[in-house]
Design a protein around this motif. Structure first.
Motif, short mmCIF file in Angstrom:
data_model
loop_
_atom_site.label_atom_id
_atom_site.label_comp_id
_atom_site.label_asym_id
_atom_site.label_seq_id
_atom_site.Cartn_x
_atom_site.Cartn_y
_atom_site.Cartn_z
N LEU A 17 4.28 -1.54 -9.29
CA LEU A 17 4.23 -0.65 -8.13
C LEU A 17 2.98 0.23 -8.20
CD1 LEU A 17 5.61 0.54 -5.58
CD2 LEU A 17 6.81 2.11 -7.12
N VAL A 18 2.68 0.76 -9.37
CA VAL A 18 1.49 1.61 -9.52
C VAL A 18 0.22 0.82 -9.19
CG1 VAL A 18 0.07 2.85 -11.22
CG2 VAL A 18 2.54 3.23 -11.13
N ARG A 19 0.13 -0.44 -9.64
CA ARG A 19 -1.05 -1.25 -9.32
C ARG A 19 -1.20 -1.44 -7.81
NH1 ARG A 19 0.63 -4.10 -13.90
NH2 ARG A 19 1.72 -5.66 -12.64
N VAL A 20 -0.09 -1.70 -7.13
CA VAL A 20 -0.13 -1.90 -5.68
C VAL A 20 -0.51 -0.59 -4.98
CG1 VAL A 20 1.28 -2.43 -3.65
CG2 VAL A 20 1.48 -3.83 -5.70
N ILE A 21 0.05 0.53 -5.42
CA ILE A 21 -0.26 1.82 -4.80
C ILE A 21 -1.74 2.15 -4.99
CG2 ILE A 21 0.12 4.32 -4.98
CD1 ILE A 21 3.10 3.66 -5.45
N ALA A 29 9.37 1.37 0.53
CA ALA A 29 10.70 0.99 1.02
C ALA A 29 11.21 -0.25 0.29
CB ALA A 29 10.67 0.76 2.53
N GLU A 30 10.32 -1.23 0.07
CA GLU A 30 10.71 -2.42 -0.68
C GLU A 30 11.09 -2.07 -2.12
OE1 GLU A 30 7.68 -5.42 -0.57
OE2 GLU A 30 8.00 -5.83 1.56
N GLU A 38 1.27 0.45 5.13
CA GLU A 38 1.50 -0.47 4.02
C GLU A 38 2.15 0.27 2.84
OE1 GLU A 38 1.37 -4.11 1.79
OE2 GLU A 38 1.47 -3.57 3.91
N LEU A 39 1.72 1.50 2.59
CA LEU A 39 2.33 2.29 1.52
C LEU A 39 3.81 2.52 1.80
CD1 LEU A 39 2.12 3.90 -1.09
CD2 LEU A 39 1.41 5.87 0.29
N ARG A 40 4.13 2.87 3.02
CA ARG A 40 5.53 3.07 3.39
C ARG A 40 6.35 1.79 3.19
NH1 ARG A 40 3.17 6.11 7.88
NH2 ARG A 40 3.53 8.30 7.45
N ARG A 41 5.77 0.66 3.58
CA ARG A 41 6.47 -0.61 3.44
C ARG A 41 6.72 -0.93 1.97
NH1 ARG A 41 5.77 -5.44 2.00
NH2 ARG A 41 3.56 -5.24 1.54
N ALA A 100 13.20 9.66 -6.20
CA ALA A 100 13.14 8.29 -5.70
C ALA A 100 11.80 7.97 -5.06
CB ALA A 100 14.25 8.05 -4.68
N THR A 101 11.27 8.87 -4.27
CA THR A 101 10.04 8.60 -3.54
C THR A 101 9.24 9.88 -3.39
OG1 THR A 101 11.19 8.98 -1.46
CG2 THR A 101 11.01 6.70 -2.17
N PRO A 102 7.93 9.77 -3.19
CA PRO A 102 7.15 10.97 -2.95
C PRO A 102 7.53 11.62 -1.64
CG PRO A 102 5.77 8.98 -2.91
CD PRO A 102 7.17 8.56 -3.17
N HIS A 103 7.25 12.93 -1.49
CA HIS A 103 7.70 13.64 -0.31
C HIS A 103 7.06 13.14 0.98
CE1 HIS A 103 3.99 15.98 -0.68
NE2 HIS A 103 4.20 16.34 0.56
N VAL A 104 5.98 12.40 0.92
CA VAL A 104 5.34 11.91 2.14
C VAL A 104 6.10 10.74 2.75
CG1 VAL A 104 3.03 12.68 1.52
CG2 VAL A 104 3.78 10.40 0.88
N PHE A 105 6.99 10.15 1.99
CA PHE A 105 7.74 9.00 2.49
C PHE A 105 9.03 9.47 3.14
CE2 PHE A 105 10.97 5.69 1.92
CZ PHE A 105 10.41 4.73 2.73
#
Length: 146
Positions: free
Chosen positions: A20-24, A41-42, A35-38, A65-70
Protein backbone atom coordinates in the motif's frame (compact mmCIF):
# COMPACT_ATOMS: atom_id res chain seq x y z
CA UNK A 1 5.34 -18.19 15.74
CA UNK A 2 7.57 -15.84 13.74
CA UNK A 3 8.38 -12.30 14.76
CA UNK A 4 6.18 -10.87 11.98
CA UNK A 5 3.10 -12.81 13.06
CA UNK A 6 3.49 -11.55 16.61
CA UNK A 7 3.19 -7.93 15.49
CA UNK A 8 0.65 -8.44 12.70
CA UNK A 9 -3.04 -8.13 13.45
CA UNK A 10 -3.71 -10.77 10.77
CA UNK A 11 -1.47 -12.95 8.58
CA UNK A 12 0.04 -10.95 5.73
CA UNK A 13 -0.69 -7.52 7.22
CA UNK A 14 2.87 -6.19 6.92
CA UNK A 15 3.35 -7.16 3.25
CA UNK A 16 -0.09 -5.66 2.49
CA UNK A 17 0.85 -2.39 4.19
CA UNK A 18 4.23 -2.27 2.47
CA UNK A 19 2.51 -2.70 -0.88
CA UNK A 20 0.00 0.00 0.00
CA UNK A 21 2.81 2.43 0.86
CA UNK A 22 4.49 1.77 -2.51
CA UNK A 23 1.23 2.47 -4.35
CA UNK A 24 0.56 5.63 -2.30
CA UNK A 25 4.04 6.93 -3.08
CA UNK A 26 3.43 6.44 -6.81
CA UNK A 27 0.04 8.15 -6.58
CA UNK A 28 1.53 11.05 -4.58
CA UNK A 29 3.97 11.76 -7.40
CA UNK A 30 1.07 12.28 -9.79
CA UNK A 31 -1.42 13.93 -7.40
CA UNK A 32 -4.40 11.78 -8.42
CA UNK A 33 -6.79 12.04 -5.43
CA UNK A 34 -9.49 9.89 -7.05
CA UNK A 35 -7.00 7.07 -7.49
CA UNK A 36 -5.84 7.49 -3.90
CA UNK A 37 -9.42 7.25 -2.67
CA UNK A 38 -9.97 4.11 -4.75
CA UNK A 39 -6.80 2.44 -3.47
CA UNK A 40 -7.61 3.29 0.15
CA UNK A 41 -11.15 1.97 -0.24
CA UNK A 42 -9.80 -1.27 -1.72
CA UNK A 43 -7.33 -1.58 1.15
CA UNK A 44 -10.11 -1.05 3.67
CA UNK A 45 -12.15 -3.84 2.03
CA UNK A 46 -9.14 -6.18 1.99
CA UNK A 47 -8.36 -5.42 5.61
CA UNK A 48 -11.95 -5.98 6.71
CA UNK A 49 -11.93 -9.33 4.89
CA UNK A 50 -8.71 -10.31 6.68
CA UNK A 51 -10.21 -9.46 10.07
CA UNK A 52 -13.39 -11.31 9.17
CA UNK A 53 -11.35 -14.38 8.19
CA UNK A 54 -9.90 -14.38 11.71
CA UNK A 55 -13.41 -14.14 13.15
CA UNK A 56 -12.79 -10.69 14.59
CA UNK A 57 -14.70 -7.49 14.24
CA UNK A 58 -14.15 -6.40 10.64
CA UNK A 59 -13.84 -2.70 11.32
CA UNK A 60 -11.09 -0.80 13.05
CA UNK A 61 -11.45 2.68 14.57
CA UNK A 62 -11.73 5.30 11.85
CA UNK A 63 -8.82 7.31 13.17
CA UNK A 64 -6.47 4.38 12.56
CA UNK A 65 -8.17 2.94 9.48
CA UNK A 66 -7.63 5.75 7.00
CA UNK A 67 -6.16 9.24 6.85
CA UNK A 68 -8.56 12.08 7.62
CA UNK A 69 -8.68 13.17 3.97
CA UNK A 70 -10.47 9.98 3.01
CA UNK A 71 -14.27 10.13 3.34
CA UNK A 72 -16.05 7.00 2.21
CA UNK A 73 -19.54 8.48 1.75
CA UNK A 74 -19.64 9.97 -1.77
CA UNK A 75 -22.02 12.80 -0.88
CA UNK A 76 -20.07 13.84 2.19
CA UNK A 77 -16.78 13.59 0.29
CA UNK A 78 -18.19 15.72 -2.56
CA UNK A 79 -19.23 18.42 -0.10
CA UNK A 80 -15.90 18.36 1.75
CA UNK A 81 -13.97 18.54 -1.53
CA UNK A 82 -16.07 21.51 -2.66
CA UNK A 83 -15.59 23.28 0.69
CA UNK A 84 -11.85 22.65 0.46
CA UNK A 85 -11.72 24.08 -3.06
CA UNK A 86 -13.83 27.13 -2.20
CA UNK A 87 -13.16 28.21 1.36
CA UNK A 88 -15.58 30.53 3.11
CA UNK A 89 -19.08 30.44 4.53
CA UNK A 90 -21.31 27.55 3.44
CA UNK A 91 -25.06 27.33 3.89
CA UNK A 92 -27.32 24.39 3.10
CA UNK A 93 -28.19 25.86 -0.32
CA UNK A 94 -24.46 26.06 -1.15
CA UNK A 95 -23.97 22.48 0.03
CA UNK A 96 -26.93 21.29 -2.06
CA UNK A 97 -25.55 22.96 -5.19
CA UNK A 98 -22.03 21.60 -4.64
CA UNK A 99 -23.18 18.02 -4.10
CA UNK A 100 -25.49 18.13 -7.13
CA UNK A 101 -22.73 19.72 -9.24
CA UNK A 102 -20.47 16.80 -8.34
CA UNK A 103 -22.92 14.47 -10.08
CA UNK A 104 -24.63 13.07 -6.99
CA UNK A 105 -28.40 12.86 -7.45
CA UNK A 106 -31.27 12.53 -5.01
CA UNK A 107 -30.08 15.14 -2.51
CA UNK A 108 -32.55 17.52 -0.88
CA UNK A 109 -31.81 20.76 0.99
CA UNK A 110 -32.57 19.00 4.27
CA UNK A 111 -30.11 16.25 3.43
CA UNK A 112 -27.50 18.86 2.49
CA UNK A 113 -27.97 20.36 5.97
CA UNK A 114 -27.43 16.93 7.50
CA UNK A 115 -24.23 16.56 5.48
CA UNK A 116 -22.96 19.86 6.87
CA UNK A 117 -23.78 18.70 10.42
CA UNK A 118 -22.01 15.39 9.72
CA UNK A 119 -18.85 17.30 8.79
CA UNK A 120 -19.14 19.15 12.11
CA UNK A 121 -19.55 15.87 14.00
CA UNK A 122 -16.40 14.52 12.32
CA UNK A 123 -14.46 17.64 13.27
CA UNK A 124 -14.02 18.69 9.64
CA UNK A 125 -16.26 21.77 9.78
CA UNK A 126 -17.47 24.33 12.30
CA UNK A 127 -21.03 25.68 12.67
CA UNK A 128 -21.50 29.41 13.21
CA UNK A 129 -24.47 31.63 14.05
CA UNK A 130 -28.03 31.04 15.25
CA UNK A 131 -30.17 28.14 14.04
CA UNK A 132 -32.07 30.32 11.54
CA UNK A 133 -28.92 31.89 10.08
CA UNK A 134 -26.39 29.10 10.50
CA UNK A 135 -23.40 28.81 8.22
CA UNK A 136 -20.43 26.45 8.21
CA UNK A 137 -16.72 26.75 7.54
CA UNK A 138 -14.00 24.13 7.26
CA UNK A 139 -12.21 23.48 10.51
CA UNK A 140 -8.58 24.47 10.74
CA UNK A 141 -7.79 21.29 12.67
CA UNK A 142 -7.91 17.81 11.17
CA UNK A 143 -10.93 15.66 11.93
CA UNK A 144 -11.73 11.97 11.90
CA UNK A 145 -13.32 11.13 8.60
CA UNK A 146 -14.13 7.73 7.22
Amino acid sequence: MSASTEIENYPGELPMLRGLVRVIRAIAEHGDMDELRRVLAEHEIDEQAAYAARGEKATVPAATATPHVFIEDARLRALHDAMTAKRGEWRSSDALRAVRDSGVRGVSRGYASRLLRALVEKGLATAHGPQDGRFYTLSTKGGTAT
